[in-house]
Design an enzyme around this catalytic site. Structure first.
Site, short mmCIF file in Angstrom:
data_model
loop_
_atom_site.label_atom_id
_atom_site.label_comp_id
_atom_site.label_asym_id
_atom_site.label_seq_id
_atom_site.Cartn_x
_atom_site.Cartn_y
_atom_site.Cartn_z
N HIS A 72 -46.23 78.94 34.30
CA HIS A 72 -44.85 79.16 34.77
C HIS A 72 -43.89 78.35 33.90
O HIS A 72 -44.06 77.16 33.73
CB HIS A 72 -44.71 78.75 36.24
CG HIS A 72 -45.15 79.82 37.18
ND1 HIS A 72 -44.51 80.10 38.35
CD2 HIS A 72 -46.19 80.69 37.09
CE1 HIS A 72 -45.13 81.11 38.97
NE2 HIS A 72 -46.15 81.48 38.23
N TYR A 200 -37.91 76.69 45.75
CA TYR A 200 -37.76 75.59 46.71
C TYR A 200 -36.42 75.82 47.39
O TYR A 200 -35.37 75.64 46.76
CB TYR A 200 -37.78 74.24 46.00
CG TYR A 200 -39.14 73.87 45.44
CD1 TYR A 200 -39.54 74.31 44.19
CD2 TYR A 200 -40.03 73.09 46.18
CE1 TYR A 200 -40.79 73.96 43.68
CE2 TYR A 200 -41.28 72.74 45.67
CZ TYR A 200 -41.65 73.18 44.43
OH TYR A 200 -42.89 72.85 43.93
N PRO A 292 -45.81 66.92 49.84
CA PRO A 292 -46.15 67.98 48.88
C PRO A 292 -44.97 68.54 48.07
O PRO A 292 -45.18 69.28 47.12
CB PRO A 292 -46.77 69.08 49.75
CG PRO A 292 -46.26 68.82 51.12
CD PRO A 292 -46.05 67.35 51.23
N LYS A 296 -47.28 66.99 43.51
CA LYS A 296 -47.85 65.90 42.72
C LYS A 296 -49.23 65.39 43.17
O LYS A 296 -49.91 64.70 42.42
CB LYS A 296 -46.89 64.70 42.72
CG LYS A 296 -45.63 64.92 41.90
CD LYS A 296 -45.90 64.80 40.42
CE LYS A 296 -44.82 65.38 39.55
NZ LYS A 296 -45.09 66.73 39.07
N TYR A 384 -41.22 67.13 37.06
CA TYR A 384 -41.98 68.22 37.69
C TYR A 384 -43.17 68.63 36.82
O TYR A 384 -44.27 68.85 37.33
CB TYR A 384 -41.06 69.42 37.96
CG TYR A 384 -41.71 70.46 38.86
CD1 TYR A 384 -41.60 70.38 40.24
CD2 TYR A 384 -42.47 71.50 38.32
CE1 TYR A 384 -42.21 71.30 41.07
CE2 TYR A 384 -43.08 72.44 39.14
CZ TYR A 384 -42.95 72.33 40.51
OH TYR A 384 -43.56 73.25 41.32
P1 FAD Z 1 -59.47 65.23 48.90
O1 FAD Z 1 -59.12 66.58 48.41
O2 FAD Z 1 -59.00 64.82 50.24
O3 FAD Z 1 -61.04 65.10 48.82
C1 FAD Z 1 -61.74 64.04 49.45
C2 FAD Z 1 -63.15 64.49 49.77
O4 FAD Z 1 -63.87 63.40 50.33
C3 FAD Z 1 -63.19 65.60 50.79
O5 FAD Z 1 -63.97 66.67 50.30
C4 FAD Z 1 -63.77 64.97 52.05
O6 FAD Z 1 -64.57 65.87 52.80
C5 FAD Z 1 -64.61 63.85 51.44
N1 FAD Z 1 -64.80 62.70 52.35
C6 FAD Z 1 -63.91 62.15 53.19
N2 FAD Z 1 -64.43 61.12 53.85
C7 FAD Z 1 -65.70 61.01 53.41
C8 FAD Z 1 -66.77 60.12 53.72
N3 FAD Z 1 -66.62 59.15 54.63
N4 FAD Z 1 -67.94 60.29 53.09
C9 FAD Z 1 -68.10 61.28 52.16
N5 FAD Z 1 -67.13 62.14 51.84
C10 FAD Z 1 -65.95 62.01 52.45
N6 FAD Z 1 -51.04 68.54 45.24
C11 FAD Z 1 -50.53 69.01 44.06
O7 FAD Z 1 -50.77 68.39 43.00
N7 FAD Z 1 -49.79 70.15 43.99
C12 FAD Z 1 -49.52 70.86 45.09
O8 FAD Z 1 -48.88 71.91 44.97
C13 FAD Z 1 -49.99 70.37 46.37
N8 FAD Z 1 -49.75 71.05 47.50
C14 FAD Z 1 -50.30 70.62 48.68
C15 FAD Z 1 -50.05 71.36 49.80
C16 FAD Z 1 -50.60 70.94 51.00
C17 FAD Z 1 -50.29 71.75 52.23
C18 FAD Z 1 -51.42 69.78 51.08
C19 FAD Z 1 -52.05 69.34 52.38
C20 FAD Z 1 -51.69 69.05 49.94
C21 FAD Z 1 -51.13 69.45 48.73
N9 FAD Z 1 -51.36 68.73 47.57
C22 FAD Z 1 -50.80 69.19 46.39
C23 FAD Z 1 -52.17 67.50 47.59
C24 FAD Z 1 -53.62 67.70 47.12
O9 FAD Z 1 -54.23 68.72 47.86
C25 FAD Z 1 -54.40 66.40 47.25
O10 FAD Z 1 -53.65 65.37 46.64
C26 FAD Z 1 -55.81 66.48 46.61
O11 FAD Z 1 -56.66 67.25 47.41
C27 FAD Z 1 -56.42 65.10 46.42
O12 FAD Z 1 -57.76 65.21 45.98
P2 FAD Z 1 -58.84 64.11 46.32
O13 FAD Z 1 -60.10 64.60 45.69
O14 FAD Z 1 -58.33 62.77 45.93
O15 FAD Z 1 -58.94 64.10 47.90
C1 DHB Z 2 -47.62 74.78 46.40
C2 DHB Z 2 -47.59 73.63 47.16
C3 DHB Z 2 -46.66 72.65 46.88
O1 DHB Z 2 -46.62 71.53 47.59
C4 DHB Z 2 -45.71 72.82 45.88
O2 DHB Z 2 -44.78 71.86 45.66
C5 DHB Z 2 -45.74 73.97 45.12
C6 DHB Z 2 -46.70 74.95 45.38
C7 DHB Z 2 -48.63 75.82 46.67
O3 DHB Z 2 -49.46 75.62 47.57
O4 DHB Z 2 -48.59 76.86 46.02
#
Ligand code: FAD
Ligand code: DHB
Length: 389
Positions: A72, A200, A292, A296, A384
């Site tokens: 994009h 947005y 979100p 980031k 961004y």
């Molecule tokens: P997680 O994805 O939380 O993974 C952690 C893992 O550890 C999980 O699989 C869990 O099951 C496991 N775990 C937990 N506790 C234990 C335990 N005790 N023992 C063993 N395993 C365990 N980010 C962006 O960059 N861009 C976006 O557009 C964006 N949009 C988002 C929209 C929504 C609605 C949400 C909720 C989040 C969004 N995020 C976005 C954030 C992003 O999803 C997270 O920052 C990302 O998943 C972080 O990855 P992680 O691997 O650090 O943690």
């Molecule tokens: C999406 C989620 C976000 O938080 C964002 O800033 C942009 C896109 C998505 O899920 O597509």
């Protein structure tokens, strides 16, 4: 069992770290609480910074993303019918990639499987022991038996609710938090996206985001009070609210359809410092959460992995510890800048309950300024598309 690095959590940060370490000859064991299907069914992030795209390629897990992801060149900010385009290409020379976190995770699992990596699912009662000594180990329950792995280092990639952060004594931790008084209700539908770029949208009815996964899969969000439940929102009610938030010309042509998934995520900013305690390192959501709005969270998890993977390779393979000694400080510098951006974006586009009329005018003035100042647009675009690692 014995390994170089035990990685707690098989989400995107744990898998990417494991993949990069394995490729450099560092052995890992990944311990994941959930079955693989559950990790893969979480609909979350959708926007990848250029640096994240590069890291996935470096890990040998970027092929499908380059083929099926959607670069994009810009995105839209709107307030009522006023639409302002941020042209990433012209302002920064870079683009972002629209490619779902679900797909990123699936690609990382496939790459790990191809390398024969060790990932244990459905582990329970994970306990990190003696992290502040030279001989840490991790205990956990798997297949009904209590097990132990000795290791040189532990990476806590287990998200906000994991055990890793809580293993660091409270006397050592400094926590910073801001909880916002609303959440995002997300909906996924097999419909063509509302627009060819993300919108947005700020409005009298609050915030909405029009995003997408591919030409026949759309992802939308609307701002909801924290007290709302998913059951309170029929698909019809969701579409009606979304339309009321989007600019008129976009709402008019919006294609609606049945939801495939609907969920509510609360919004919070959170940082726990430091990211290191002895031989334990925190990565991604285990150490920090951003609202979100700035897209980031996943990208920040990847930049943590950028700093940590090389530091662990240097420590395990060459006995050089300068990288692990500076990991927390280096990663936190970038984390706080992403915190600031995510917070300011959140303040810029959401309606706060009980706010005065001045607040809405400030948001509108910010957007007007954005529409007239290339400097303001460049600042937003630089943040961004992702600050340099
Ligand atoms: P997680 O994805 O939380 O993974 C952690 C893992 O550890 C999980 O699989 C869990 O099951 C496991 N775990 C937990 N506790 C234990 C335990 N005790 N023992 C063993 N395993 C365990 N980010 C962006 O960059 N861009 C976006 O557009 C964006 N949009 C988002 C929209 C929504 C609605 C949400 C909720 C989040 C969004 N995020 C976005 C954030 C992003 O999803 C997270 O920052 C990302 O998943 C972080 O990855 P992680 O691997 O650090 O943690
Ligand atoms: C999406 C989620 C976000 O938080 C964002 O800033 C942009 C896109 C998505 O899920 O597509």
């Amino acid at each position: 069992m014995k390994t170089d690095v035990v990685i707690i959590g098989g989400g995107p940060s744990g898998l990417l770290l494991s993949q990069l370490l394995n490729r450099a000859g560092v052995e890992t064991v990944v311990l994941e609480r959930s079955p693989r299907e559950r990790v893969l069914s979480r609909i979350r992030a959708g926007v990848l910074e250029a640096g994240t795209v590069e890291m996935l390629q470096k890990a040998g897990a970027g092929e499908r993303m380059l083929r099926e992801g959607h670069p994009h060149e810009g995105c839209i900010f709107s307030d009522g019918d006023l639409m302002v385009r941020i042209d990433f290409g012209a302002l920064t020379g870079k683009t972002v990639m629209v490619y779902g976190q679900t797909e990123v995770t699936a690609d990382l699992y496939a790459a790990q499987d191809a390398m024969g990596a060790t990932i244990l699912h459905e582990v329970a009662e994970v306990a990190i022991r003696d992290a502040d000594s030279d001989a840490p180990f991790v205990e956990f329950t798997h297949d009904g038996a209590r097990k132990r792995i000795d290791c040189a280092y532990v990476a806590g990639c287990d998200g906000f609710h994991g055990v890793s952060r809580r293993t660091i004594p409270e006397s050592v931790r400094r926590e910073y938090e801001r909880v916002y008084p609303f959440g995002w209700l997300g909906l996924l539908s097999r419909t063509p996206p509302a627009h060819d770029e993300l919108i947005y949208a700020n409005s009298a009815n609050g915030f909405a985001l029009a995003s997408m996964r591919n030409p026949m899969l759309s992802r939308y969000y609307v701002q909801v009070p924290l007290s709302d439940r998913v059951e309170d929102w029929s698909d019809d009610r969701f579409w009606e609210r979304l339309k009321s938030c989007l600019p008129g010309e976009v709402a008019e042509t919006l294609v609606t359809g049945p939801s495939i998934e609907k969920s509510i995520a609360p919004l919070r900013s959170f940082v726990s410092e430091p990211l290191r305690w002895g031989r334990l390192f925190l990565v991604g959501d285990a150490a920090h959460i951003v609202p979100p709005t700035g897209a980031k969270g996943l990208n920040l998890a990847v930049s943590d992995v950028f700093y940590l993977h090389q530091a662990l390779i240097d420590a395990v393979r060459h006995g050089e510890t300068a990288g692990i000694d500076s990991y927390s400080e280096r990663a936190l510098r970038r984390i706080w800048k992403a915190m600031r951006f995510s917070w300011s974006m959140t303040m810029m586009v959401h309606r706060f309950d009980g706010e005065d009329s001045f607040a809405a005018e400030m948001r509108r003035a910010t957007l007007l300024h954005l529409s007239q100042s290339e400097t303001a647009r460049r600042d937003l675009a630089e943040n961004y598309i992702g600050l340099p690692f």
